[in-house]
Scaffold this motif. Structure first.
Motif, PDB file in Angstrom:
ATOM      1  N   GLN A  25      27.732  83.792  78.321  1.00  0.00           N
ATOM      2  CA  GLN A  25      28.092  84.386  79.605  1.00  0.00           C
ATOM      3  C   GLN A  25      29.385  83.764  80.094  1.00  0.00           C
ATOM      4  N   LEU A  26      30.339  84.617  80.444  1.00  0.00           N
ATOM      5  CA  LEU A  26      31.559  84.181  81.105  1.00  0.00           C
ATOM      6  C   LEU A  26      31.351  84.254  82.608  1.00  0.00           C
ATOM      7  N   GLY A  27      31.645  83.146  83.283  1.00  0.00           N
ATOM      8  CA  GLY A  27      31.609  83.141  84.730  1.00  0.00           C
ATOM      9  C   GLY A  27      30.255  82.790  85.326  1.00  0.00           C
ATOM     10  N   PRO A  28      30.159  83.018  86.646  1.00  0.00           N
ATOM     11  CA  PRO A  28      31.117  83.730  87.503  1.00  0.00           C
ATOM     12  C   PRO A  28      32.416  82.949  87.713  1.00  0.00           C
ATOM     13  N   VAL A  42      42.910  76.869  79.195  1.00  0.00           N
ATOM     14  CA  VAL A  42      42.811  75.906  78.106  1.00  0.00           C
ATOM     15  C   VAL A  42      41.357  75.741  77.711  1.00  0.00           C
ATOM     16  N   GLY A  43      41.094  75.814  76.420  1.00  0.00           N
ATOM     17  CA  GLY A  43      39.727  75.621  75.965  1.00  0.00           C
ATOM     18  C   GLY A  43      39.603  75.890  74.491  1.00  0.00           C
ATOM     19  N   PRO A  44      38.507  75.450  73.888  1.00  0.00           N
ATOM     20  CA  PRO A  44      38.299  75.690  72.462  1.00  0.00           C
ATOM     21  C   PRO A  44      38.002  77.155  72.185  1.00  0.00           C
ATOM     22  N   ASN A  45      38.025  77.537  70.932  1.00  0.00           N
ATOM     23  CA  ASN A  45      37.625  78.893  70.558  1.00  0.00           C
ATOM     24  C   ASN A  45      36.200  79.155  71.035  1.00  0.00           C
ATOM     25  N   GLY A  46      35.976  80.338  71.593  1.00  0.00           N
ATOM     26  CA  GLY A  46      34.649  80.675  72.096  1.00  0.00           C
ATOM     27  C   GLY A  46      34.402  80.252  73.520  1.00  0.00           C
ATOM     28  N   ALA A  47      35.434  79.720  74.210  1.00  0.00           N
ATOM     29  CA  ALA A  47      35.245  79.255  75.585  1.00  0.00           C
ATOM     30  C   ALA A  47      35.230  80.391  76.587  1.00  0.00           C
ATOM     31  N   GLY A  48      35.796  81.556  76.209  1.00  0.00           N
ATOM     32  CA  GLY A  48      35.846  82.691  77.123  1.00  0.00           C
ATOM     33  C   GLY A  48      37.252  83.077  77.546  1.00  0.00           C
ATOM     34  N   LYS A  49      38.273  82.509  76.912  1.00  0.00           N
ATOM     35  CA  LYS A  49      39.654  82.777  77.307  1.00  0.00           C
ATOM     36  C   LYS A  49      40.030  84.242  77.061  1.00  0.00           C
ATOM     37  N   THR A  50      39.750  84.744  75.860  1.00  0.00           N
ATOM     38  CA  THR A  50      40.102  86.124  75.530  1.00  0.00           C
ATOM     39  C   THR A  50      39.325  87.110  76.387  1.00  0.00           C
ATOM     40  N   THR A  51      38.060  86.843  76.618  1.00  0.00           N
ATOM     41  CA  THR A  51      37.247  87.724  77.460  1.00  0.00           C
ATOM     42  C   THR A  51      37.818  87.800  78.871  1.00  0.00           C
ATOM     43  N   THR A  52      38.246  86.661  79.406  1.00  0.00           N
ATOM     44  CA  THR A  52      38.848  86.638  80.737  1.00  0.00           C
ATOM     45  C   THR A  52      40.083  87.524  80.795  1.00  0.00           C
ATOM     46  N   LEU A  53      40.969  87.372  79.818  1.00  0.00           N
ATOM     47  CA  LEU A  53      42.201  88.158  79.795  1.00  0.00           C
ATOM     48  C   LEU A  53      41.918  89.648  79.611  1.00  0.00           C
ATOM     49  N   PHE A 209      40.702  74.712  82.819  1.00  0.00           N
ATOM     50  CA  PHE A 209      39.966  74.320  81.626  1.00  0.00           C
ATOM     51  C   PHE A 209      38.653  75.091  81.565  1.00  0.00           C
ATOM     52  N   LEU A 210      38.454  75.811  80.475  1.00  0.00           N
ATOM     53  CA  LEU A 210      37.239  76.592  80.254  1.00  0.00           C
ATOM     54  C   LEU A 210      36.435  75.978  79.115  1.00  0.00           C
ATOM     55  N   ARG A 211      35.126  75.933  79.312  1.00  0.00           N
ATOM     56  CA  ARG A 211      34.224  75.530  78.232  1.00  0.00           C
ATOM     57  C   ARG A 211      32.910  76.266  78.418  1.00  0.00           C
ATOM     58  N   ASP A 212      32.449  76.916  77.356  1.00  0.00           N
ATOM     59  CA  ASP A 212      31.186  77.660  77.391  1.00  0.00           C
ATOM     60  C   ASP A 212      31.152  78.673  78.529  1.00  0.00           C
ATOM     61  N   GLY A 213      32.293  79.344  78.774  1.00  0.00           N
ATOM     62  CA  GLY A 213      32.348  80.395  79.767  1.00  0.00           C
ATOM     63  C   GLY A 213      32.458  79.940  81.206  1.00  0.00           C
ATOM     64  N   GLN A 214      32.580  78.634  81.432  1.00  0.00           N
ATOM     65  CA  GLN A 214      32.622  78.088  82.783  1.00  0.00           C
ATOM     66  C   GLN A 214      33.924  77.318  83.006  1.00  0.00           C
ATOM     67  N   VAL A 289      42.236  67.099  75.992  1.00  0.00           N
ATOM     68  CA  VAL A 289      41.133  66.832  75.068  1.00  0.00           C
ATOM     69  C   VAL A 289      40.035  66.041  75.770  1.00  0.00           C
ATOM     70  N   GLN A 290      40.432  65.053  76.562  1.00  0.00           N
ATOM     71  CA  GLN A 290      39.451  64.225  77.258  1.00  0.00           C
ATOM     72  C   GLN A 290      38.664  65.037  78.276  1.00  0.00           C
ATOM     73  N   ILE A 291      39.352  65.914  79.023  1.00  0.00           N
ATOM     74  CA  ILE A 291      38.677  66.735  80.029  1.00  0.00           C
ATOM     75  C   ILE A 291      37.662  67.663  79.370  1.00  0.00           C
ATOM     76  N   LEU A 292      38.066  68.313  78.293  1.00  0.00           N
ATOM     77  CA  LEU A 292      37.152  69.235  77.623  1.00  0.00           C
ATOM     78  C   LEU A 292      35.982  68.496  76.984  1.00  0.00           C
ATOM     79  N   LYS A 293      36.236  67.294  76.528  1.00  0.00           N
ATOM     80  CA  LYS A 293      35.159  66.494  75.924  1.00  0.00           C
ATOM     81  C   LYS A 293      34.156  66.042  76.979  1.00  0.00           C
ATOM     82  N   GLU A 294      34.670  65.603  78.118  1.00  0.00           N
ATOM     83  CA  GLU A 294      33.792  65.100  79.172  1.00  0.00           C
ATOM     84  C   GLU A 294      33.167  66.223  79.989  1.00  0.00           C
ATOM     85  N   GLY A 295      33.838  67.400  79.998  1.00  0.00           N
ATOM     86  CA  GLY A 295      33.258  68.590  80.616  1.00  0.00           C
ATOM     87  C   GLY A 295      33.026  68.460  82.098  1.00  0.00           C
TER      88      GLY A 295
END
Length: 303
Positions: A25-28, A42-53, A209-214, A289-295
């Motif tokens: 799920q992307l969002g809200p 910014v985010g890894p593959n599958g984070a929801g970046k393409t879906t957002t755009l 920063f996006l991770r897992d749709g959030q 990298v640190q932000i995405l790792k720490e989430g």
């Protein structure tokens, strides 16, 4: 179709945007993008970046909420918003056997406000081989063609999905120059997704920063540069809780930490009587990298 007024209106606005797929799920998402701003997703593959755009471009329909472009809903049934959007996605849709010139001529016949002069300027700047079939273009020239197609009608909002992925350094520099110049007049905005973290320092004003749709964190690039540091010091305490620290390693009396609030951390170390204190800057990509790792832990403590 007619263009929207730009007065006191965000270039883009996401309000409670939700898109669901099996297992994701992307969002809200709630997000405003002001004219004159370059914002990086910014985010890894599958984070929801393409879906957002794709939701912002009106290519897919959100399950909840929606998107506005300069005050106009991104609704395919009300296509005025498309005059304001230049989009570069994963698939360009050009006819592979046709030449670059024929593709652009065909595209121009369908797009209101297409400027042959603007297209010609970009073609000359990019040194695009107009007679070559699209199927024989290099990765760099394909990206340049995508940008010519996206920019020729003078959109005020550029939506770009991984625009520099796989490009050599020279082509990447050319592309980033054009994107940066696009926002110089303060009337245009760029929203682009990337996992090429080296691009962030060159182009982005703000980062989401996006991770897992959030959304993990939204922040200014300069704020990251000022606040984050690597700090090493010596202190005999067995257990120590330091303000702002998101990573802490210790070898005997030597401590090495990463802090998101260098000023507070260094002040506390001075009060504790720490010795051999050394602070060094981090690159934006290291911080990312640190932000995405720490989430979400970083998101909470950084607010």
């Amino acid at each position: 179709m007619k263009r929207a007024s730009a007065q006191n209106v965000p270039a883009a606005r996401l309000g409670g945007l939700v898109k669901r797929y099996p297992g994701f799920q992307l969002g809200p998402l709630d997000l405003d993008l002001e004219p004159g701003t370059v914002l990086a997703l910014v985010g890894p593959n599958g984070a929801g970046k393409t879906t957002t755009l794709n939701c912002m471009a009106g290519l897919i329909t959100p399950d909840e909420g929606g998107t506005e472009v300069f005050g106009l809903p991104a609704n395919p049934s009300q296509p005025d918003y498309r005059l304001e959007v230049g989009y570069v996605g994963e698939e360009s849709g050009f006819f592979q056997r046709w030449s670059v010139a024929r593709n652009l001529e065909f595209l121009a016949s369908f797009i209101p406000d297409w400027s042959h002069e603007r297209a010609r300027t970009l073609i000359e700047r990019f040194a695009l081989p107009m007679d070559k079939p699209v199927s024989r273009l290099s990765r760099g020239n394909r990206t340049k063609l995508d940008l010519v197609a996206a920019l020729a009608h003078g959109p005020r909002l550029l939506l770009l999905d991984e625009p520099t992925a796989g490009l050599d350094p020279v082509v990447r520099s050319e592309v980033l120059d054009v994107l940066w110049e696009t926002t110089e007049d303060g009337q245009h905005a760029v929203l682009y997704s990337t996992h090429v973290l080296a691009d962030i320092n060159r182009l982005a004003d703000e980062l989401v920063f996006l991770r897992d749709g959030q959304v993990v964190l939204r922040t200014g690039r300069d704020e990251l540069n000022e606040r984050w540091r690597r700090v090493s010091f010596r202190l005999p305490d067995e257990e120590i809780e330091l303000v702002g620290v998101v990573e802490h390693q210790r070898v005997r009396l030597e401590h090495q930490v990463i802090t998101r609030d260098a000023e507070a951390t260094l002040q506390q170390l001075a009060e504790l009587g720490a010795e051999a204190v050394e602070a060094s800057r981090m690159s934006v990509d290291e911080i990312a990298v640190q932000i995405l790792k720490e989430g979400h832990h970083v998101a909470r403590t950084a607010s």
